[in-house]
Every structure is written in C-alpha cells, then in structure tokens.
Motif scaffolding. Structure first.
Motif, PDB file in Angstrom:
ATOM      1  N   CYS A   1      -9.520   9.616  10.705  1.00  0.00           N
ATOM      2  CA  CYS A   1      -8.507   9.510   9.762  1.00  0.00           C
ATOM      3  C   CYS A   1      -9.188   9.558   8.122  1.00  0.00           C
ATOM      4  CB  CYS A   1      -7.891   8.161   9.855  1.00  0.00           C
ATOM      5  SG  CYS A   1      -6.897   7.924  11.460  1.00  0.00           S
ATOM      6  N   SER A   2      -8.449  10.080   7.486  1.00  0.00           N
ATOM      7  CA  SER A   2      -8.671  10.166   5.977  1.00  0.00           C
ATOM      8  C   SER A   2      -7.558  10.039   4.927  1.00  0.00           C
ATOM      9  CB  SER A   2      -9.664  11.488   5.714  1.00  0.00           C
ATOM     10  OG  SER A   2      -8.880  12.446   5.833  1.00  0.00           O
ATOM     11  N   CYS A   3      -7.834   9.287   4.012  1.00  0.00           N
ATOM     12  CA  CYS A   3      -6.504   9.379   3.098  1.00  0.00           C
ATOM     13  C   CYS A   3      -7.059   8.736   1.572  1.00  0.00           C
ATOM     14  CB  CYS A   3      -5.596   8.376   3.738  1.00  0.00           C
ATOM     15  SG  CYS A   3      -6.406   6.420   3.715  1.00  0.00           S
ATOM     16  N   VAL A   4      -5.977   8.962   0.726  1.00  0.00           N
ATOM     17  CA  VAL A   4      -6.092   8.181  -0.332  1.00  0.00           C
ATOM     18  C   VAL A   4      -5.297   6.854  -0.319  1.00  0.00           C
ATOM     19  CG1 VAL A   4      -5.435   8.353  -2.660  1.00  0.00           C
ATOM     20  CG2 VAL A   4      -6.896  10.068  -1.895  1.00  0.00           C
ATOM     21  N   GLN A   5      -5.699   5.718  -0.716  1.00  0.00           N
ATOM     22  CA  GLN A   5      -4.981   4.360  -0.711  1.00  0.00           C
ATOM     23  C   GLN A   5      -4.667   4.102  -2.118  1.00  0.00           C
ATOM     24  OE1 GLN A   5      -5.381   1.532   2.347  1.00  0.00           O
ATOM     25  NE2 GLN A   5      -4.599  -0.121   1.027  1.00  0.00           N
TER      26      GLN A   5
ATOM     27  N   PHE B   1       2.457   6.912   4.114  1.00  0.00           N
ATOM     28  CA  PHE B   1       3.508   6.022   4.162  1.00  0.00           C
ATOM     29  C   PHE B   1       3.366   4.827   3.396  1.00  0.00           C
ATOM     30  CE2 PHE B   1      -0.279   4.828   6.703  1.00  0.00           C
ATOM     31  CZ  PHE B   1      -0.315   3.314   6.556  1.00  0.00           C
ATOM     32  N   THR B   2       4.335   4.255   3.194  1.00  0.00           N
ATOM     33  CA  THR B   2       4.069   2.823   2.473  1.00  0.00           C
ATOM     34  C   THR B   2       4.626   1.533   3.283  1.00  0.00           C
ATOM     35  OG1 THR B   2       4.645   1.508   0.493  1.00  0.00           O
ATOM     36  CG2 THR B   2       6.373   2.975   1.242  1.00  0.00           C
TER      37      THR B   2
ATOM     38  N   ASP C   1       6.133  13.097  -3.241  1.00  0.00           N
ATOM     39  CA  ASP C   1       5.882  14.146  -2.110  1.00  0.00           C
ATOM     40  C   ASP C   1       5.162  15.306  -2.754  1.00  0.00           C
ATOM     41  OD1 ASP C   1       7.365  13.394  -0.046  1.00  0.00           O
ATOM     42  OD2 ASP C   1       9.333  14.261  -0.678  1.00  0.00           O
ATOM     43  N   ARG C   2       5.381  15.524  -4.185  1.00  0.00           N
ATOM     44  CA  ARG C   2       4.622  16.814  -4.728  1.00  0.00           C
ATOM     45  C   ARG C   2       3.059  16.286  -4.920  1.00  0.00           C
ATOM     46  NH1 ARG C   2       9.152  17.277  -7.877  1.00  0.00           N
ATOM     47  NH2 ARG C   2       8.612  15.916  -9.403  1.00  0.00           N
ATOM     48  N   LEU C   3       2.844  14.827  -5.084  1.00  0.00           N
ATOM     49  CA  LEU C   3       1.381  14.235  -5.141  1.00  0.00           C
ATOM     50  C   LEU C   3       0.807  14.513  -3.927  1.00  0.00           C
ATOM     51  CD1 LEU C   3      -0.875  12.588  -6.637  1.00  0.00           C
ATOM     52  CD2 LEU C   3       0.409  10.600  -5.592  1.00  0.00           C
ATOM     53  N   ARG C   4       1.528  14.282  -2.955  1.00  0.00           N
ATOM     54  CA  ARG C   4       0.908  14.448  -1.349  1.00  0.00           C
ATOM     55  C   ARG C   4       0.469  16.015  -1.201  1.00  0.00           C
ATOM     56  NH1 ARG C   4       4.653  13.264   3.931  1.00  0.00           N
ATOM     57  NH2 ARG C   4       6.183  14.461   2.574  1.00  0.00           N
ATOM     58  N   GLN C   5       1.340  16.696  -1.755  1.00  0.00           N
ATOM     59  CA  GLN C   5       0.753  18.187  -1.668  1.00  0.00           C
ATOM     60  C   GLN C   5      -0.282  18.512  -2.444  1.00  0.00           C
ATOM     61  OE1 GLN C   5       4.234  20.884  -2.516  1.00  0.00           O
ATOM     62  NE2 GLN C   5       2.930  22.809  -2.009  1.00  0.00           N
ATOM     63  N   GLN C   6      -0.115  18.266  -3.586  1.00  0.00           N
ATOM     64  CA  GLN C   6      -1.373  18.286  -4.617  1.00  0.00           C
ATOM     65  C   GLN C   6      -2.490  17.769  -3.998  1.00  0.00           C
ATOM     66  OE1 GLN C   6      -0.922  16.764  -8.377  1.00  0.00           O
ATOM     67  NE2 GLN C   6      -2.601  17.973  -9.439  1.00  0.00           N
TER      68      GLN C   6
ATOM     69  N   PRO D   1       0.655  -1.101   0.074  1.00  0.00           N
ATOM     70  CA  PRO D   1       0.046   0.058   0.024  1.00  0.00           C
ATOM     71  C   PRO D   1       0.918   1.417  -0.185  1.00  0.00           C
ATOM     72  CG  PRO D   1       0.156  -0.873   2.300  1.00  0.00           C
ATOM     73  CD  PRO D   1       1.106  -1.692   1.370  1.00  0.00           C
ATOM     74  N   LEU D   2       0.291   2.286  -0.507  1.00  0.00           N
ATOM     75  CA  LEU D   2       0.694   3.554  -0.377  1.00  0.00           C
ATOM     76  C   LEU D   2      -0.304   4.325  -0.016  1.00  0.00           C
ATOM     77  CD1 LEU D   2       2.676   6.038  -0.780  1.00  0.00           C
ATOM     78  CD2 LEU D   2       1.990   6.032  -3.212  1.00  0.00           C
ATOM     79  N   LEU D   3      -0.269   5.187   1.341  1.00  0.00           N
ATOM     80  CA  LEU D   3      -1.279   5.918   1.810  1.00  0.00           C
ATOM     81  C   LEU D   3      -0.847   7.367   1.946  1.00  0.00           C
ATOM     82  CD1 LEU D   3      -2.301   2.836   2.844  1.00  0.00           C
ATOM     83  CD2 LEU D   3      -3.562   4.234   4.717  1.00  0.00           C
ATOM     84  N   ILE D   4      -1.602   8.081   1.611  1.00  0.00           N
ATOM     85  CA  ILE D   4      -1.411   9.508   1.579  1.00  0.00           C
ATOM     86  C   ILE D   4      -2.398  10.350   2.481  1.00  0.00           C
ATOM     87  CG2 ILE D   4      -1.373  11.846   0.415  1.00  0.00           C
ATOM     88  CD1 ILE D   4      -0.087  10.244  -1.924  1.00  0.00           C
ATOM     89  N   GLY D   5      -2.369  10.578   3.645  1.00  0.00           N
ATOM     90  CA  GLY D   5      -3.256  10.996   4.533  1.00  0.00           C
ATOM     91  C   GLY D   5      -3.568  12.405   4.832  1.00  0.00           C
ATOM     92  N   PHE D   6      -4.880  12.790   5.305  1.00  0.00           N
ATOM     93  CA  PHE D   6      -5.033  14.482   5.425  1.00  0.00           C
ATOM     94  C   PHE D   6      -5.485  14.823   6.463  1.00  0.00           C
ATOM     95  CE2 PHE D   6      -6.467  12.539   1.134  1.00  0.00           C
ATOM     96  CZ  PHE D   6      -5.466  12.846   0.439  1.00  0.00           C
TER      97      PHE D   6
END
Length: 245
Positions: A69-73, A52-53, A108-113, A26-31
């Motif tokens: 919690c909220s994220c894109v996985q 994280f991954t 990192d840019r994806l996470r910011q976007q 998994p790759l999780l990008i949390g908000f």
C-alpha cells in the motif's frame, strides 16, 4: 488543524494494524493496493478502501494491508475537517467514506493529480498547498464550539460539559447540537476520548507507577473504569494495548 504525511509499504507481506479511537479525521489518497479496514471488528476482503475519509469513532479501527500500500494521508482535527470538507461532521461519524461517496470534485481532482505525479516530494507539496487553501476558504467555525473543544483538550477531558455550556450561556442541548454539526460527536464523548488519549500518553511515557495511578491522574473513577474505556476504544486491555505499542 492539519498534518500531511506520506506512507509507503515495500515488504509485500500482510501487515495487521490497529488504531485506537482518537480525535483525528484522516483523508487518505492511495496509489497502490487498497487497505482492508473495519471499525470495531476484523476487516474482510469486502472492506477494501484505497482513497477515503472517516469521521470520529468510539471504536478501534482494524486495518490489514497487503504490504504494497502507498498513500498520502492528510490528518485533520475535527474542526479542521469541518472547514476542509464543509460538511456536517455527523455525516462522517463512525463511517468509512470513499472519495466517490464523498462526491467532492475538488478532492477528486487532487486524487487524479497526485496519481499522475511520480515524485513523492512533489505529491507532498501539492497536497499541502491544496489542504491549506481549502482550510483558508472553508466555512467559518462557531467560536463557542471552538472554545469548548479547546477547553476539553486543554483539560485532557476533565472539563465539565455543564460548566462549558454555562460559560457560553448556552444550554447543554445547544452545545451538543453544535458539536454534532461541527465535531461529529457530543462533547461528553469527545471528553472521554481526550481522557483516554491522556492515559495512553502517560502509559507510553512510563511517568506513573501503574495503571491505578494513571487512572487516578486522568480522572477515572478507578482502574476498572479506565479498563472499560480501553476495551471500548482500543478493543483490548490496557496492558495488552501497551505491550503491542
């Protein structure tokens, strides 16, 4: 090679979760609030992860969320993760790796976007486009590794490693080295997880009359053998796992 989903909690109440060993990276990008996550043990307050991954692991993953919690996985197969990250997959094996530790500027840019985007639907589109583009332009996979991995999955972990190596005209040592680099675990360990996942699937479907039948149908030596794998991969007995699903 990839699946993308959105996850959002609204209850505000603590939510314990357990994920068994699997063949998903998994790759999780949390908000919002971080997850507390630990491999093979209960997490503590020091085990907080927001983005994280984590590579393949032969232990259960214990998760505690705050209910906010909220994220894109983005979920990869091991070979998909190899193409996406471009890393030796053993570097992620049995590890929780924050995006800061990963050191990937594009991610990192994806996470910011994604963090700056208010629309959840738009977040999904952005993540999907990013993942597909990375996969298309990632490093080429060894055809031999991909074939052997597919054979292990197609046989639900019953393919013999020695036979796979022989059909590729590779030594078992070379096959193990390729899996170490491109999958993260040796082929025998991947086969064990594939067999375990098949047992889980049969148990959920209730297509067999009992655990002894499931063990026999999946190629375990006996029911005790199956129970040992559940202890290792799920952290509990087969019956307790099934009751909690």
């Amino acid at each position: 090679m990839v699946e993308i989903g959105l996850y959002r909690e609204l209850s505000g109440a603590p939510m314990p979760q357990l994920e068994t060993a699997s063949l998903v990276v998994p790759l999780l990008i949390g908000f919002a609030e971080p997850f507390e996550i630990a491999l093979g043990r209960r997490p503590s307050i020091d085990d907080g992860y927001q983005s994280f991954t984590s590579g393949l692991c032969l232990q259960p993953v214990n998760i505690m969320s705050a209910g906010r919690c909220s994220c894109v996985q983005i979920s990869f197969t091991p070979l998909g993760a190899r193409r996406f990250f471009g890393l030796p997959m053993h570097e992620l094996t049995s590890r929780m790796v924050t995006l800061g530790e990963l050191g990937d500027r594009s991610v990192d840019r994806l996470r910011q976007q994604l963090g700056e985007e208010a629309s959840w639907d738009r977040r999904l589109v952005i993540a999907e486009r990013f993942a597909i583009d990375r996969l298309r332009n990632g490093p080429e996979l060894s055809r031999g590794t991909a074939w052997a991995y597919d054979r292990i999955l197609a046989t639900n972990g019953r393919a013999k490693v020695a036979r796979l190596a022989a059909e590729l005209d590779w030594s078992r040592k070379h096959l193990a080295a390729r899996f170490h680099e491109e999958v993260g675990l040796p082929p025998k360990a991947v086969a064990r997880i594939a067999r375990f996942m098949r047992a889980q699937s049969l148990a959920r479907a209730r297509t067999e009359s009992g655990w002894a039948d499931i063990a026999a149908g999946c190629g375990y030596a006996d029911q005790a053998h199956l129970a040992r794998d559940f202890r290792e991969f799920a952290g509990t007995t087969p019956s307790a796992w099934l009751a909690g699903t």
